[in-house]
Design a protein around this motif. Structure first.
Motif, PDB file in Angstrom:
ATOM      1  N   ILE A  39       0.870  -1.182   0.000  1.00  0.00           N
ATOM      2  CA  ILE A  39       0.000   0.000   0.000  1.00  0.00           C
ATOM      3  C   ILE A  39       0.904   1.227   0.000  1.00  0.00           C
ATOM      4  CG2 ILE A  39      -1.611   1.381   1.384  1.00  0.00           C
ATOM      5  CD1 ILE A  39      -2.974  -1.004   0.180  1.00  0.00           C
ATOM      6  N   ILE A  40       0.736   2.122  -0.969  1.00  0.00           N
ATOM      7  CA  ILE A  40       1.424   3.409  -0.855  1.00  0.00           C
ATOM      8  C   ILE A  40       0.361   4.497  -0.888  1.00  0.00           C
ATOM      9  CG2 ILE A  40       3.604   2.568  -1.754  1.00  0.00           C
ATOM     10  CD1 ILE A  40       3.211   4.108  -4.253  1.00  0.00           C
ATOM     11  N   SER A  41       0.314   5.227   0.199  1.00  0.00           N
ATOM     12  CA  SER A  41      -0.790   6.144   0.434  1.00  0.00           C
ATOM     13  C   SER A  41      -0.304   7.488   0.944  1.00  0.00           C
ATOM     14  CB  SER A  41      -1.738   5.511   1.475  1.00  0.00           C
ATOM     15  OG  SER A  41      -2.716   6.416   1.889  1.00  0.00           O
ATOM     16  N   ASN A  42      -1.003   8.533   0.545  1.00  0.00           N
ATOM     17  CA  ASN A  42      -0.710   9.869   1.061  1.00  0.00           C
ATOM     18  C   ASN A  42      -1.433  10.127   2.383  1.00  0.00           C
ATOM     19  OD1 ASN A  42       1.079  10.593  -0.896  1.00  0.00           O
ATOM     20  ND2 ASN A  42      -0.279  11.965  -2.003  1.00  0.00           N
ATOM     21  N   SER A  43      -1.910   9.083   3.016  1.00  0.00           N
ATOM     22  CA  SER A  43      -2.547   9.231   4.328  1.00  0.00           C
ATOM     23  C   SER A  43      -1.553   9.804   5.335  1.00  0.00           C
ATOM     24  CB  SER A  43      -3.038   7.869   4.834  1.00  0.00           C
ATOM     25  OG  SER A  43      -3.427   7.951   6.191  1.00  0.00           O
ATOM     26  N   SER A  44      -2.039  10.688   6.197  1.00  0.00           N
ATOM     27  CA  SER A  44      -1.177  11.256   7.233  1.00  0.00           C
ATOM     28  C   SER A  44      -1.070  10.330   8.450  1.00  0.00           C
ATOM     29  CB  SER A  44      -1.695  12.636   7.653  1.00  0.00           C
ATOM     30  OG  SER A  44      -3.065  12.583   7.985  1.00  0.00           O
ATOM     31  N   ARG A  45      -1.743   9.168   8.388  1.00  0.00           N
ATOM     32  CA  ARG A  45      -1.667   8.179   9.478  1.00  0.00           C
ATOM     33  C   ARG A  45      -0.405   7.331   9.355  1.00  0.00           C
ATOM     34  NH1 ARG A  45      -5.615   9.955  12.977  1.00  0.00           N
ATOM     35  NH2 ARG A  45      -7.419  10.633  11.760  1.00  0.00           N
ATOM     36  N   ARG A  46      -0.013   6.736  10.485  1.00  0.00           N
ATOM     37  CA  ARG A  46       1.127   5.811  10.475  1.00  0.00           C
ATOM     38  C   ARG A  46       0.754   4.552   9.686  1.00  0.00           C
ATOM     39  NH1 ARG A  46       4.783   6.203  14.823  1.00  0.00           N
ATOM     40  NH2 ARG A  46       6.002   4.755  13.535  1.00  0.00           N
ATOM     41  N   SER A  47       1.756   3.809   9.237  1.00  0.00           N
ATOM     42  CA  SER A  47       1.526   2.588   8.458  1.00  0.00           C
ATOM     43  C   SER A  47       0.709   1.554   9.228  1.00  0.00           C
ATOM     44  CB  SER A  47       2.870   1.976   8.046  1.00  0.00           C
ATOM     45  OG  SER A  47       3.545   2.818   7.150  1.00  0.00           O
ATOM     46  N   SER A  48       0.988   1.408  10.515  1.00  0.00           N
ATOM     47  CA  SER A  48       0.278   0.415  11.327  1.00  0.00           C
ATOM     48  C   SER A  48      -1.208   0.734  11.414  1.00  0.00           C
ATOM     49  CB  SER A  48       0.875   0.349  12.731  1.00  0.00           C
ATOM     50  OG  SER A  48       0.832   1.622  13.354  1.00  0.00           O
ATOM     51  N   VAL A  49      -1.545   2.016  11.499  1.00  0.00           N
ATOM     52  CA  VAL A  49      -2.956   2.440  11.562  1.00  0.00           C
ATOM     53  C   VAL A  49      -3.635   2.133  10.229  1.00  0.00           C
ATOM     54  CG1 VAL A  49      -4.513   4.405  11.882  1.00  0.00           C
ATOM     55  CG2 VAL A  49      -2.417   4.233  13.253  1.00  0.00           C
ATOM     56  N   THR A  50      -2.899   2.345   9.144  1.00  0.00           N
ATOM     57  CA  THR A  50      -3.427   2.068   7.805  1.00  0.00           C
ATOM     58  C   THR A  50      -3.755   0.586   7.647  1.00  0.00           C
ATOM     59  OG1 THR A  50      -2.283   3.921   6.760  1.00  0.00           O
ATOM     60  CG2 THR A  50      -2.828   2.055   5.337  1.00  0.00           C
ATOM     61  N   MET A  51      -2.874  -0.282   8.097  1.00  0.00           N
ATOM     62  CA  MET A  51      -3.115  -1.724   7.974  1.00  0.00           C
ATOM     63  C   MET A  51      -4.299  -2.159   8.833  1.00  0.00           C
ATOM     64  SD  MET A  51      -1.000  -2.458   5.700  1.00  0.00           S
ATOM     65  CE  MET A  51      -1.376  -4.193   5.598  1.00  0.00           C
ATOM     66  N   MET A  76       6.758  24.717   5.416  1.00  0.00           N
ATOM     67  CA  MET A  76       5.697  23.758   5.733  1.00  0.00           C
ATOM     68  C   MET A  76       6.101  22.343   5.321  1.00  0.00           C
ATOM     69  SD  MET A  76       1.862  23.332   4.062  1.00  0.00           S
ATOM     70  CE  MET A  76       1.036  24.699   4.847  1.00  0.00           C
ATOM     71  N   VAL A  77       5.833  21.386   6.213  1.00  0.00           N
ATOM     72  CA  VAL A  77       5.951  19.968   5.883  1.00  0.00           C
ATOM     73  C   VAL A  77       4.521  19.454   5.747  1.00  0.00           C
ATOM     74  CG1 VAL A  77       6.680  17.684   6.662  1.00  0.00           C
ATOM     75  CG2 VAL A  77       8.092  19.685   7.181  1.00  0.00           C
ATOM     76  N   VAL A  78       4.168  18.942   4.566  1.00  0.00           N
ATOM     77  CA  VAL A  78       2.807  18.439   4.385  1.00  0.00           C
ATOM     78  C   VAL A  78       2.842  16.910   4.406  1.00  0.00           C
ATOM     79  CG1 VAL A  78       2.955  18.665   1.856  1.00  0.00           C
ATOM     80  CG2 VAL A  78       0.727  18.468   2.953  1.00  0.00           C
ATOM     81  N   ALA A  79       2.211  16.359   5.446  1.00  0.00           N
ATOM     82  CA  ALA A  79       2.239  14.914   5.686  1.00  0.00           C
ATOM     83  C   ALA A  79       1.105  14.179   4.978  1.00  0.00           C
ATOM     84  CB  ALA A  79       2.174  14.626   7.187  1.00  0.00           C
ATOM     85  N   ASN A  80       0.375  14.891   4.123  1.00  0.00           N
ATOM     86  CA  ASN A  80      -0.622  14.279   3.246  1.00  0.00           C
ATOM     87  C   ASN A  80      -0.771  15.193   2.039  1.00  0.00           C
ATOM     88  OD1 ASN A  80      -2.927  13.509   1.829  1.00  0.00           O
ATOM     89  ND2 ASN A  80      -3.929  12.683   3.636  1.00  0.00           N
ATOM     90  N   PRO A  81      -0.030  14.904   0.943  1.00  0.00           N
ATOM     91  CA  PRO A  81      -0.060  15.782  -0.220  1.00  0.00           C
ATOM     92  C   PRO A  81      -1.338  15.736  -1.049  1.00  0.00           C
ATOM     93  CG  PRO A  81       1.997  14.539  -0.108  1.00  0.00           C
ATOM     94  CD  PRO A  81       1.027  13.898   0.845  1.00  0.00           C
ATOM     95  N   ASP A  82      -2.284  14.851  -0.724  1.00  0.00           N
ATOM     96  CA  ASP A  82      -3.525  14.795  -1.505  1.00  0.00           C
ATOM     97  C   ASP A  82      -4.262  16.121  -1.461  1.00  0.00           C
ATOM     98  OD1 ASP A  82      -3.171  12.201  -2.307  1.00  0.00           O
ATOM     99  OD2 ASP A  82      -4.622  11.332  -0.920  1.00  0.00           O
ATOM    100  N   TYR A  83      -4.885  16.463  -2.595  1.00  0.00           N
ATOM    101  CA  TYR A  83      -5.732  17.659  -2.652  1.00  0.00           C
ATOM    102  C   TYR A  83      -7.128  17.344  -2.109  1.00  0.00           C
ATOM    103  CZ  TYR A  83      -2.140  19.509  -5.801  1.00  0.00           C
ATOM    104  OH  TYR A  83      -0.955  19.946  -6.344  1.00  0.00           O
ATOM    105  N   VAL A  84      -7.657  16.216  -2.563  1.00  0.00           N
ATOM    106  CA  VAL A  84      -8.969  15.756  -2.082  1.00  0.00           C
ATOM    107  C   VAL A  84      -8.895  14.236  -1.970  1.00  0.00           C
ATOM    108  CG1 VAL A  84     -10.363  17.627  -3.067  1.00  0.00           C
ATOM    109  CG2 VAL A  84      -9.866  15.606  -4.453  1.00  0.00           C
ATOM    110  N   THR A  85      -9.856  13.658  -1.264  1.00  0.00           N
ATOM    111  CA  THR A  85      -9.946  12.201  -1.220  1.00  0.00           C
ATOM    112  C   THR A  85     -11.414  11.806  -1.283  1.00  0.00           C
ATOM    113  OG1 THR A  85      -9.143  10.207  -0.102  1.00  0.00           O
ATOM    114  CG2 THR A  85     -10.132  11.888   1.300  1.00  0.00           C
ATOM    115  N   VAL A  86     -11.638  10.560  -1.708  1.00  0.00           N
ATOM    116  CA  VAL A  86     -13.006  10.040  -1.763  1.00  0.00           C
ATOM    117  C   VAL A  86     -13.397   9.577  -0.372  1.00  0.00           C
ATOM    118  CG1 VAL A  86     -14.479   8.234  -2.710  1.00  0.00           C
ATOM    119  CG2 VAL A  86     -12.727   9.265  -4.141  1.00  0.00           C
TER     120      VAL A  86
END
Length: 304
Positions: A62-74, A179-189
């Motif tokens: 999984i490669i995601s622009n989520s600002s969550r940690r990897s463990s939370v994503t799984m 600025m450090v942006v920890a989620n580069p997505d503009y929008v998400t579904v």
């Protein structure tokens, strides 16, 4: 950048079966929101497709622009009915940010203005060695995890509208805070709606002259991390995503082949109303040219 006339042609697929059975790719890099699920439930056929792909021996990350940690994503994927054992792991923008491996980030200082989530749960900075500044004057940089709240020194979120957060950023701009942006997505579904993400605020900040470090797609760093995890080279992997700007452009920049899922964040622009609906080829061509992003394959959704 390719022009519309010389844009590389893509191949249309109804599902991933032929590609999976061909063994063409050793590793599959998968976006999550807009591909596997909408934040609330898996897309029809996605769990089945993933399991069949795993049976074919594909290495999946999984490669995601989520600002969550990897463990939370799984854990999120598990809760939605996906088997985490199908994946080698997850690489998220939040994880890359948390590791602070980038020398530029590491040299920023410790005091930050924290843009975070409110309703979705504030992002914890535990283990980062950072201190949330109580005002812009004390801060050394901005850390953008979310678009709903301003983080307080206590770790609690103070709910703010987008307009209020933009006003805070104007103060940061005056002080020339990076600025450090920890989620580069503009929008998400999210449950078929589009939610504004930190990348939108970061893009505005950058356009106004602010310095921004993008920790995720389309930057090459996240693709390089995925290739390293899977032990593959660029020609051996494919990126599957729904964002032309983040997933497909990022794959193009890293010389990775890609599959564009049309039923995600670009669904409305492509005139799609239902999951699995097929977009017109001319409309896809036009949107790809607009973004300067060119997928190898195009699918309505992530199905077998």
């Amino acid at each position: 950048m390719a022009s519309a006339a010389s844009a590389p042609a893509f191949e249309r697929l109804a599902g991933i079966r032929a590609l999976a059975e061909s063994g063409r790719f050793k590793a599959w890099f998968l976006d999550q929101f807009g591909v596997l699920h909408d934040g609330k439930k898996p897309y029809p056929g996605a769990v089945f497709a993933l399991e069949r792909l795993a049976e074919k021996g594909a290495k999946m990350v999984i490669i995601s622009n989520s600002s969550r940690r990897s463990s939370v994503t799984m854990e999120k994927l598990r809760s939605l009915g996906f088997d985490p054992s199908c994946f080698l792991g997850a690489i998220t923008s939040g994880e890359l940010t948390h590791q602070r491996d980038d020398p530029w980030f590491a040299a920023l200082g410790r005091k930050c203005v924290h843009l975070t989530w409110g309703n979705r749960g504030a992002i914890s900075l535990e283990g980062l060695g950072l201190q949330v500044a109580s005002n812009v004057e004390e801060a050394e940089f901005i850390l953008a995890h979310g678009t709903e709240a301003l983080g307080l020194p206590s770790g609690d979120p103070l709910p703010k509208s987008l307009e209020e957060l933009e006003q805070v950023l104007m103060l940061c701009l005056e002080k020339r805070l990076p600025m450090v942006v920890a989620n580069p997505d503009y929008v998400t579904v999210e449950a078929r709606d589009l939610r504004v993400m930190p990348g939108t605020l970061a893009a505005k900040y950058e356009n106004l002259g602010g310095e921004v470090k993008w920790m995720g797609k389309p930057d090459k760093v996240i693709y390089a991390s995925a290739m390293s995890l899977a032990g593959v080279n660029a020609h051996e992997c494919i990126m599957v995503g729904d964002s032309l700007h983040h997933d497909i452009k990022g794959a193009n920049g890293s010389r990775v082949e890609s599959a564009f899922i049309t039923g995600g964040i670009h669904a409305a622009e492509l005139g799609l109303n239902e999951i699995g609906e097929t977009a017109e080829e001319d409309t896809i061509d036009s949107l790809c040219s607009k973004h300067g992003s060119y997928p190898t394959y195009v699918l309505p959704s992530f199905t077998w």
